[in-house]
Design a protein around this motif. Structure first.
Motif, PDB file in Angstrom:
ATOM      1  N   LEU A 146     -18.473  -1.116  10.199  1.00  0.00           N
ATOM      2  CA  LEU A 146     -18.653  -2.398  10.884  1.00  0.00           C
ATOM      3  C   LEU A 146     -18.628  -3.567   9.899  1.00  0.00           C
ATOM      4  O   LEU A 146     -18.141  -4.664  10.234  1.00  0.00           O
ATOM      5  CB  LEU A 146     -19.973  -2.392  11.653  1.00  0.00           C
ATOM      6  CG  LEU A 146     -20.028  -1.426  12.858  1.00  0.00           C
ATOM      7  CD1 LEU A 146     -21.415  -1.423  13.475  1.00  0.00           C
ATOM      8  CD2 LEU A 146     -18.982  -1.829  13.900  1.00  0.00           C
ATOM      9  N   ALA A 147     -19.125  -3.356   8.689  1.00  0.00           N
ATOM     10  CA  ALA A 147     -19.047  -4.403   7.664  1.00  0.00           C
ATOM     11  C   ALA A 147     -17.596  -4.703   7.311  1.00  0.00           C
ATOM     12  O   ALA A 147     -17.224  -5.868   7.098  1.00  0.00           O
ATOM     13  CB  ALA A 147     -19.822  -3.975   6.420  1.00  0.00           C
ATOM     14  N   VAL A 148     -16.783  -3.670   7.262  1.00  0.00           N
ATOM     15  CA  VAL A 148     -15.352  -3.867   7.005  1.00  0.00           C
ATOM     16  C   VAL A 148     -14.728  -4.693   8.122  1.00  0.00           C
ATOM     17  O   VAL A 148     -13.874  -5.562   7.869  1.00  0.00           O
ATOM     18  CB  VAL A 148     -14.648  -2.505   6.860  1.00  0.00           C
ATOM     19  CG1 VAL A 148     -13.134  -2.651   6.940  1.00  0.00           C
ATOM     20  CG2 VAL A 148     -15.027  -1.856   5.545  1.00  0.00           C
ATOM     21  N   VAL A 149     -15.145  -4.464   9.363  1.00  0.00           N
ATOM     22  CA  VAL A 149     -14.628  -5.250  10.484  1.00  0.00           C
ATOM     23  C   VAL A 149     -14.989  -6.724  10.307  1.00  0.00           C
ATOM     24  O   VAL A 149     -14.159  -7.620  10.539  1.00  0.00           O
ATOM     25  CB  VAL A 149     -15.173  -4.711  11.821  1.00  0.00           C
ATOM     26  CG1 VAL A 149     -14.769  -5.625  12.979  1.00  0.00           C
ATOM     27  CG2 VAL A 149     -14.661  -3.299  12.069  1.00  0.00           C
ATOM     28  N   GLY A 150     -16.231  -6.992   9.900  1.00  0.00           N
ATOM     29  CA  GLY A 150     -16.634  -8.380   9.663  1.00  0.00           C
ATOM     30  C   GLY A 150     -15.813  -9.031   8.568  1.00  0.00           C
ATOM     31  O   GLY A 150     -15.343 -10.178   8.716  1.00  0.00           O
ATOM     32  N   ILE A 151     -15.621  -8.330   7.466  1.00  0.00           N
ATOM     33  CA  ILE A 151     -14.795  -8.865   6.381  1.00  0.00           C
ATOM     34  C   ILE A 151     -13.359  -9.055   6.849  1.00  0.00           C
ATOM     35  O   ILE A 151     -12.692 -10.049   6.521  1.00  0.00           O
ATOM     36  CB  ILE A 151     -14.848  -7.920   5.162  1.00  0.00           C
ATOM     37  CG1 ILE A 151     -16.271  -7.851   4.610  1.00  0.00           C
ATOM     38  CG2 ILE A 151     -13.871  -8.370   4.081  1.00  0.00           C
ATOM     39  CD1 ILE A 151     -16.462  -6.818   3.518  1.00  0.00           C
ATOM     40  N   LEU A 154     -12.986   0.940   0.704  1.00  0.00           N
ATOM     41  CA  LEU A 154     -13.612   1.988  -0.106  1.00  0.00           C
ATOM     42  C   LEU A 154     -14.792   1.434  -0.902  1.00  0.00           C
ATOM     43  O   LEU A 154     -15.831   2.101  -1.042  1.00  0.00           O
ATOM     44  CB  LEU A 154     -12.583   2.603  -1.051  1.00  0.00           C
ATOM     45  CG  LEU A 154     -11.430   3.381  -0.388  1.00  0.00           C
ATOM     46  CD1 LEU A 154     -10.424   3.825  -1.438  1.00  0.00           C
ATOM     47  CD2 LEU A 154     -11.962   4.589   0.369  1.00  0.00           C
ATOM     48  N   ALA A 155     -14.628   0.217  -1.427  1.00  0.00           N
ATOM     49  CA  ALA A 155     -15.715  -0.400  -2.200  1.00  0.00           C
ATOM     50  C   ALA A 155     -16.932  -0.670  -1.317  1.00  0.00           C
ATOM     51  O   ALA A 155     -18.083  -0.442  -1.724  1.00  0.00           O
ATOM     52  CB  ALA A 155     -15.224  -1.692  -2.847  1.00  0.00           C
ATOM     53  N   ALA A 164     -15.168   3.674   6.010  1.00  0.00           N
ATOM     54  CA  ALA A 164     -14.826   2.279   5.739  1.00  0.00           C
ATOM     55  C   ALA A 164     -13.363   2.131   5.331  1.00  0.00           C
ATOM     56  O   ALA A 164     -12.677   1.191   5.759  1.00  0.00           O
ATOM     57  CB  ALA A 164     -15.744   1.728   4.643  1.00  0.00           C
ATOM     58  N   GLY A 165     -12.866   3.027   4.499  1.00  0.00           N
ATOM     59  CA  GLY A 165     -11.476   2.934   4.053  1.00  0.00           C
ATOM     60  C   GLY A 165     -10.492   3.111   5.193  1.00  0.00           C
ATOM     61  O   GLY A 165      -9.512   2.359   5.303  1.00  0.00           O
ATOM     62  N   LEU A 166     -10.736   4.098   6.066  1.00  0.00           N
ATOM     63  CA  LEU A 166      -9.835   4.320   7.200  1.00  0.00           C
ATOM     64  C   LEU A 166      -9.924   3.176   8.203  1.00  0.00           C
ATOM     65  O   LEU A 166      -8.909   2.747   8.771  1.00  0.00           O
ATOM     66  CB  LEU A 166     -10.178   5.651   7.870  1.00  0.00           C
ATOM     67  CG  LEU A 166      -9.203   6.146   8.945  1.00  0.00           C
ATOM     68  CD1 LEU A 166      -7.776   6.195   8.405  1.00  0.00           C
ATOM     69  CD2 LEU A 166      -9.625   7.520   9.448  1.00  0.00           C
TER      70      LEU A 166
END
Length: 513
Positions: A265-270, A302-303, A320-322
């Motif tokens: 979900l953090a990746v979605v925000g970014i 990934l980070a 997160a990477g996928l």
């Protein structure tokens, strides 16, 4: 491991040497490359015959000519060797030049079809294995055998008739009738009913949801004129990305792993911040820029997963990477959609964007996105044709493999230990079910590089298959051997890769020196 690879490579070279010798000799004695000139009425016929004899060394016995061809072919596969030389065609064009054009067309044609067939076919096979003897299983089995039995040329012709001509006519006045909305709703209800397990009441409820969703979607597309000005927009991208985050986390780590879910979900925000930030940059996009942005997107995902911490950082990074990769694909797709009106109204396209022949529109002007859409619309129908035929085999093989694995003792042991069904399926069964498919995938990739001959013929793609057939018809030996060399090398390499993948998928398999 290194000794094993070296031994396999030596064996591959010997196999390739023997096979190439047989193909060369048989092709050389199969016809006369001077036949067309002998039948010519040109006043300089004898001069043309002599020129071709000198060009192709036809005055040299085929066995000696083979070793001359082999000396040039070796320079094509040995690193840091001299210039690659596979001879000339009967028209005087270098075979390396013909192969360069043909390989580009073939790889462009078969790559997407192969990837989609593998992913969708294996997914359907595994899902139907888990839902054995259900309506979904019977439905997918029927469609798989139907597509497997259909001749590819007939599928291609139907796609040209209804997928290109029919859809292009629809785009001239994209009005969706009430009858079409009802049909889409009923079809969606039927699919939801088949896909849902449980009591009849529960399945009917999901069928009603499927009907309402499809009916509302088609009404929205018609009301907004979406087909002429398509796009997702930030709201749809955000909603789809959140759904992707939950789905990816469910498959890779399980929703109980909150660190993995929060990473996705953090990746979605970014990603939503990046959605607005990169729009000006994408206006000047190039292929290299898009590739670099894609790599950066995955690395950021990934980070995020790594720094989120928790007891299993690998699961965080996978989720997160996928998620980052799939969200980046959504943003890229949305940007292509934004360029649709410019492509649709281009004077070379003339309001009929779905192409039936060739790989591109001649003399088309436009930026990266317009040219990308042109490539996509030309590849759409042949890709679907190849995918429908191929995924049937993958779904059957993966279903049979999964059913065999699910009845193994270690699966029952894993369940008896109290492991969740997701863990049993994804960590224990899925990985082992892929082992028999490794050989099938390797074989198919090697075969597809040789060209999808019938599909290339129907859609007028000048790929490896067309080059091979046309060279055989003209008794043009050097292009035949060039296609054989490329296809043989790819087949041998991917068979070696399949053996190495075995040792990765199954710890009981070890390559030995």
């Amino acid at each position: 491991m290194l000794t094993y690879i070296v031994r396999r490579l030596i064996a591959a070279v010997l196999i390739l040497f023997g096979a190439s010798f047989l193909v060369y000799i048989l092709t050389a004695y199969s016809g006369d490359p001077l036949a067309d000139l002998r039948q010519s009425n040109a006043p300089n016929r004898e001069q043309l015959i002599q020129q071709r004899i000198d060009l192709l060394d036809l005055d040299v016995p085929p066995i000696l000519r083979y070793f001359s061809w082999l000396s040039g072919a070796i320079r094509c596969v040995v690193p840091f060797a001299l210039t690659c030389d596979l001879g000339n065609s009967v028209t005087g064009i270098e075979v390396t030049q013909l192969l360069g054009r043909a390989m580009g067309q073939t790889i462009m044609l078969v790559t997407a079809a192969t990837i989609l067939a593998i992913v969708i076919g294996i997914t359907l096979g595994i899902v139907t294995a888990l839902r054995q003897y259900s309506g979904l299983d019977y439905g997918v089995t029927f469609m798989a055998f139907l597509f497997f039995s259909l001749p590819v040329f007939w599928v291609a012709v139907l796609l040209k008739e209804f997928g290109a001509i029919g859809f292009n006519n629809f785009l001239s006045d994209p009005d969706i009738s009430f009858f079409t909305m009802m049909t889409c709703g009923l079809l969606s209800a039927f699919l939801f009913y088949l896909s849902t397990a449980g009591a009849l009441k529960h399945r009917l409820m999901w069928a009603a949801i499927g009907f309402a969703f499809a009916f509302a979607l088609t009404w929205f597309l018609d009301f907004t004129g979406w087909f002429l000005t398509p796009g997702f927009g930030p709201i749809v991208v955000a909603l789809l990305s959140v759904g992707i985050a939950y789905g990816v986390t469910l498959l890779t780590a399980g929703l109980k792993n909150r660190k993995a879910l929060y990473s996705a979900l953090a990746v979605v925000g970014i990603g939503m911040i990046a959605y607005f930030a990169v729009q000006p940059l994408l206006d000047r996009a190039t292929l290299l820029m898009v590739v670099l942005l894609g790599i950066a997107t995955v690395l950021i995902g990934l980070a995020v997963g790594y720094f989120m911490g928790g007891y299993d950082k690998r699961q965080n990074m996978n989720a997160a990477g996928l998620t980052a990769f799939l969200m980046g694909f959504l943003i890229l797709l949305d940007r292509f959609m934004q360029a649709w009106p410019a492509y649709f109204n281009n004077n070379r396209v003339n309001g009929r964007p779905i192409a039936t022949i060739g790989a591109s529109t001649p003399n088309l002007s436009g930026d990266f996105w317009v040219r990308g859409l042109d490539t996509y619309t030309h590849l759409l129908l042949p890709t679907i044709a190849l995918m429908l035929i191929s995924l049937a085999g993958y779904s059957r093989y993966s279903r049979a493999s999964m059913l065999e694995i699910m009845n193994q003792d270690y699966i029952r042991t894993a369940r008896a230990k109290g492991l969740g069904e997701r863990t049993v399926v994804m960590r224990h069964a899925f990985r082992n079910a892929l082992i028999p498919l490794a050989t099938l995938v390797a074989f198919d990739i090697g075969a597809l590089i040789g060209g999808a001959i019938i599909t290339e013929q129907v859609f007028a793609f000048s790929g490896m298959g067309q080059l091979f057939v046309q060279a055989l018809q003209r008794q043009d030996l050097n292009p035949v051997m060039g296609v054989f060399l490329i296809t043989g090398i790819v087949a041998l390499v991917f068979n070696l890769v399949a053996d190495l993948v075995y040792s990765v998928l199954d710890p009981r398999v070890r390559v030995k020196a």
